[in-house]
Design a protein around this motif. Structure first.
Motif, mmCIF file in Angstrom:
data_model
loop_
_atom_site.group_PDB
_atom_site.id
_atom_site.type_symbol
_atom_site.label_atom_id
_atom_site.label_comp_id
_atom_site.label_asym_id
_atom_site.label_seq_id
_atom_site.Cartn_x
_atom_site.Cartn_y
_atom_site.Cartn_z
ATOM 1 N N MET A 124 0.834 -1.200 0.000
ATOM 2 C CA MET A 124 0.000 0.000 0.000
ATOM 3 C C MET A 124 0.879 1.265 0.000
ATOM 4 S SD MET A 124 -2.776 1.160 2.882
ATOM 5 C CE MET A 124 -3.982 -0.137 2.610
ATOM 6 N N PRO A 125 1.315 1.701 -1.189
ATOM 7 C CA PRO A 125 2.081 2.947 -1.243
ATOM 8 C C PRO A 125 1.165 4.153 -1.015
ATOM 9 C CG PRO A 125 1.805 2.015 -3.444
ATOM 10 C CD PRO A 125 1.145 1.059 -2.506
ATOM 11 N N VAL A 126 1.681 5.161 -0.339
ATOM 12 C CA VAL A 126 0.907 6.377 -0.041
ATOM 13 C C VAL A 126 1.653 7.571 -0.630
ATOM 14 C CG1 VAL A 126 -0.122 7.785 1.789
ATOM 15 C CG2 VAL A 126 0.198 5.315 2.145
ATOM 16 N N HIS A 127 0.998 8.306 -1.502
ATOM 17 C CA HIS A 127 1.620 9.494 -2.111
ATOM 18 C C HIS A 127 1.514 10.647 -1.115
ATOM 19 C CE1 HIS A 127 1.464 7.050 -5.697
ATOM 20 N NE2 HIS A 127 0.144 7.011 -5.664
ATOM 21 N N VAL A 149 -1.546 -4.323 -5.292
ATOM 22 C CA VAL A 149 -1.090 -2.987 -4.902
ATOM 23 C C VAL A 149 -2.310 -2.093 -4.738
ATOM 24 C CG1 VAL A 149 0.285 -0.966 -5.564
ATOM 25 C CG2 VAL A 149 1.104 -3.266 -6.133
ATOM 26 N N ILE A 150 -2.386 -1.427 -3.588
ATOM 27 C CA ILE A 150 -3.451 -0.448 -3.325
ATOM 28 C C ILE A 150 -2.775 0.904 -3.127
ATOM 29 C CG2 ILE A 150 -5.281 0.283 -1.753
ATOM 30 C CD1 ILE A 150 -5.535 -2.644 -0.820
ATOM 31 N N GLU A 151 -3.013 1.835 -4.035
ATOM 32 C CA GLU A 151 -2.457 3.180 -3.848
ATOM 33 C C GLU A 151 -3.355 3.988 -2.922
ATOM 34 O OE1 GLU A 151 -2.395 3.950 -8.392
ATOM 35 O OE2 GLU A 151 -1.214 5.543 -7.460
ATOM 36 N N ASP A 152 -2.755 4.709 -1.989
ATOM 37 C CA ASP A 152 -3.498 5.724 -1.245
ATOM 38 C C ASP A 152 -3.125 7.071 -1.854
ATOM 39 O OD1 ASP A 152 -4.562 7.595 0.433
ATOM 40 O OD2 ASP A 152 -3.934 6.628 2.297
ATOM 41 N N ALA A 153 -4.029 7.605 -2.652
ATOM 42 C CA ALA A 153 -3.767 8.854 -3.376
ATOM 43 C C ALA A 153 -4.578 10.014 -2.798
ATOM 44 C CB ALA A 153 -4.057 8.664 -4.860
ATOM 45 N N ALA A 154 -4.956 9.885 -1.523
ATOM 46 C CA ALA A 154 -5.815 10.895 -0.886
ATOM 47 C C ALA A 154 -5.198 12.294 -0.904
ATOM 48 C CB ALA A 154 -6.105 10.487 0.558
ATOM 49 N N GLU A 155 -3.862 12.361 -0.888
ATOM 50 C CA GLU A 155 -3.185 13.664 -0.793
ATOM 51 C C GLU A 155 -2.639 14.121 -2.138
ATOM 52 O OE1 GLU A 155 -0.227 13.203 2.274
ATOM 53 O OE2 GLU A 155 -1.758 12.797 3.791
ATOM 54 N N SER A 156 -2.928 13.389 -3.182
ATOM 55 C CA SER A 156 -2.226 13.660 -4.433
ATOM 56 C C SER A 156 -3.132 13.633 -5.649
ATOM 57 C CB SER A 156 -1.076 12.654 -4.580
ATOM 58 O OG SER A 156 -0.175 12.842 -3.512
ATOM 59 N N HIS A 157 -4.328 14.187 -5.506
ATOM 60 C CA HIS A 157 -5.233 14.291 -6.649
ATOM 61 C C HIS A 157 -4.513 14.989 -7.805
ATOM 62 C CE1 HIS A 157 -8.739 14.817 -3.505
ATOM 63 N NE2 HIS A 157 -8.126 13.655 -3.379
ATOM 64 N N GLY A 163 4.094 10.800 -16.186
ATOM 65 C CA GLY A 163 3.009 11.182 -17.085
ATOM 66 C C GLY A 163 1.666 10.543 -16.802
ATOM 67 N N ARG A 164 1.611 9.646 -15.802
ATOM 68 C CA ARG A 164 0.317 9.037 -15.451
ATOM 69 C C ARG A 164 -0.126 9.529 -14.084
ATOM 70 N NH1 ARG A 164 2.062 3.204 -15.499
ATOM 71 N NH2 ARG A 164 -0.112 2.671 -15.041
ATOM 72 N N ARG A 165 -1.448 9.561 -13.891
ATOM 73 C CA ARG A 165 -1.985 10.110 -12.649
ATOM 74 C C ARG A 165 -1.757 9.197 -11.452
ATOM 75 N NH1 ARG A 165 -2.940 15.266 -13.859
ATOM 76 N NH2 ARG A 165 -4.210 15.459 -15.717
ATOM 77 N N ALA A 166 -1.452 9.807 -10.319
ATOM 78 C CA ALA A 166 -1.513 9.087 -9.045
ATOM 79 C C ALA A 166 -2.932 8.536 -8.908
ATOM 80 C CB ALA A 166 -1.204 10.041 -7.895
ATOM 81 N N GLY A 167 -3.035 7.313 -8.450
ATOM 82 C CA GLY A 167 -4.352 6.692 -8.353
ATOM 83 C C GLY A 167 -4.755 5.973 -9.630
ATOM 84 N N PHE A 175 -9.083 7.341 -2.502
ATOM 85 C CA PHE A 175 -9.062 8.800 -2.382
ATOM 86 C C PHE A 175 -9.936 9.238 -1.223
ATOM 87 C CE2 PHE A 175 -8.029 7.949 -6.753
ATOM 88 C CZ PHE A 175 -7.053 8.892 -7.043
ATOM 89 N N SER A 176 -9.553 10.371 -0.642
ATOM 90 C CA SER A 176 -10.421 11.082 0.300
ATOM 91 C C SER A 176 -10.825 12.383 -0.366
ATOM 92 C CB SER A 176 -9.653 11.390 1.586
ATOM 93 O OG SER A 176 -10.344 12.376 2.343
ATOM 94 N N PHE A 177 -12.056 12.806 -0.091
ATOM 95 C CA PHE A 177 -12.503 14.130 -0.543
ATOM 96 C C PHE A 177 -12.910 14.971 0.655
ATOM 97 C CE2 PHE A 177 -13.609 11.172 -4.110
ATOM 98 C CZ PHE A 177 -12.601 11.583 -4.966
ATOM 99 N N TYR A 178 -12.197 14.799 1.749
ATOM 100 C CA TYR A 178 -12.397 15.632 2.939
ATOM 101 C C TYR A 178 -12.130 17.092 2.556
ATOM 102 C CZ TYR A 178 -11.842 17.388 7.679
ATOM 103 O OH TYR A 178 -11.967 18.119 8.828
#
Ligand SMILES: *Cc1c(COP(=O)(O)O)cnc(C)c1O
Length: 368
Positions: A124-127, A149-157, A163-167, A175-178
């Protein structure tokens, strides 16, 4: 006081929410849920989107979708939010930690191999703070060992890796949308999936595991982690505007770096050649030449009208996990160091040039 975070609600949010209220579609059905899921998955380059109640439940469902058995292991960074470890533990799995890279503050891919055991099931990598993890070595290692692999892209929208998007770089991403995230629904989250079977399982687990064939007949324990159409209405308006959100964050990050780079007593965020940093939060770390820690630094800045937030405390140092007998005797020196010497500066989406100037003056005065 200059606020640490502030959302940007400058698009069609009100118009969409008004539609929900006018038409009565206020719960978790209605057009905005599906449109928000589709728009976000497409933006990140993934097949399926499953909107959920927040980022923590997104991680929980993503881990649950893997169907782990007790004692299975999930490798994750020590330097992250507690939601990552909770997601593993609540699935009966064991979180296994790795230290972070001193430059990006993200999981150090070179330490992952030594943590793989016969029980490892996922990584689980976290950006962190807007900068992507160096994903290729992690994805390669996962393929070699048959791990998810589970990406945590909550902080990296919107951040980019080669060249590819986080997440959009793994089987599953969360993702979080807090309200302090780059795009927000107030509270909210999403899991993105590449595979249709994952997506179906996530949808089922999100909604009490009702069966399609027989409604009040359950063959597993689900959750109510639904997002409302009202929240998704805001989310869709936010996605429509994301380029403006990212433009502001990158301008903020580059402005801070421009003004703070002459200072030798702090380390600033980096942007690796393969990355686009979206500067979710502008973090700084005191060098060892400063004889006080981030708590003292924060109170000196506060006296000058600048609010800050501390960095994460490593998972291995959390009392709740120590009481459970987890991570006994483990040390992660980079995580421990930046947890004590790091903080982040006001990074709201509506911060002005003048405010950034004031913050930088305060930082310079305190450090002089
Ligand atoms: C914010 C955040 C979460 C949790 O999201 P919530 O919506 O607050 O539950 C998870 N992971 C990371 C990296 C975060 O920054």
């Amino acid at each position: 006081m200059i606020p640490v975070n502030e959302p940007l609600l400058g698009g069609r949010e009100l118009e969409y929410v008004e539609e929900c209220v006018r038409t009565g579609w206020v719960s978790s059905e209605g057009r905005f849920i599906a449109e928000f899921e589709k728009a976000w998955a497409a933006y990140c380059g993934m097949e399926h989107g499953v909107a959920v109640s927040n980022g923590t439940t997104a991680l929980e469902l993503a881990v649950a979708a893997l169907g782990l058995t007790p004692g299975d292991e999930v490798i994750m960074p020590a330097f992250t939010i507690i939601s990552c470890a909770l997601a593993a533990i609540r699935s009966g799995a064991v979180p296994v930690l790795v230290d972070c890279d001193p430059g990006t503050w993200c999981m150090d891919a070179s330490h992952v191999a030594e943590r793989i055991t016969p029980r490892t099931r996922a990584i689980m990598p976290v950006h962190i703070y807007g900068h992507p993890v160096d994903m290729d070595p992690i994805v390669d290692m996962a393929a070699k060992h048959g791990l998810s692999v589970i990406e945590d892209a909550a902080e990296s929208h919107g951040a980019q890796y080669k060249g590819r998007r986080a997440g959009g770089l793994a089987d599953l991403s969360c993702f979080s949308f807090y309200a302090n995230k780059i795009i927000t629904t107030g509270e909210g989250g999403m899991v993105l999936a590449k595979r249709a079977d994952h997506s179906e399982r996530l949808r089922s687990l999100r909604n009490l595991s009702f069966r399609q064939d027989r409604r009040f007949y359950h063959t597993e324990m689900g959750h109510n982690y639904r997002l409302t159409n009202l929240q998704a209405a805001i989310g869709l308006a936010q996605v429509e505007n994301i380029e403006e959100h990212i433009r502001r964050k990158r301008w903020m990050g580059q402005s801070y770096t421009e003004q703070l780079k002459p200072l030798t007593l702090i380390n600033l965020p980096v942007e690796e050649a393969w990355a686009t940093n979206v500067y979710w939060m502008y973090g700084i770390v005191l060098s060892d030449d400063v004889d006080y820690d981030a708590i003292e630094f924060a109170s000196r800045l506060r006296r000058k009208g600048v609010e800050t937030r501390p960095f994460f405390l490593g998972m291995h140092e959390q009392p709740v996990f120590q009481q459970m007998g987890l991570f006994v005797g483990e040390q992660y020196p980079i995580t421990e160091r930046i947890a004590r010497r790091g903080l982040y500066l006001p990074s709201g989406l509506t911060i002005t040039e003048e405010e950034i100037g004031k913050v930088c003056s305060a930082v310079k005065e305190v450090l002089s």
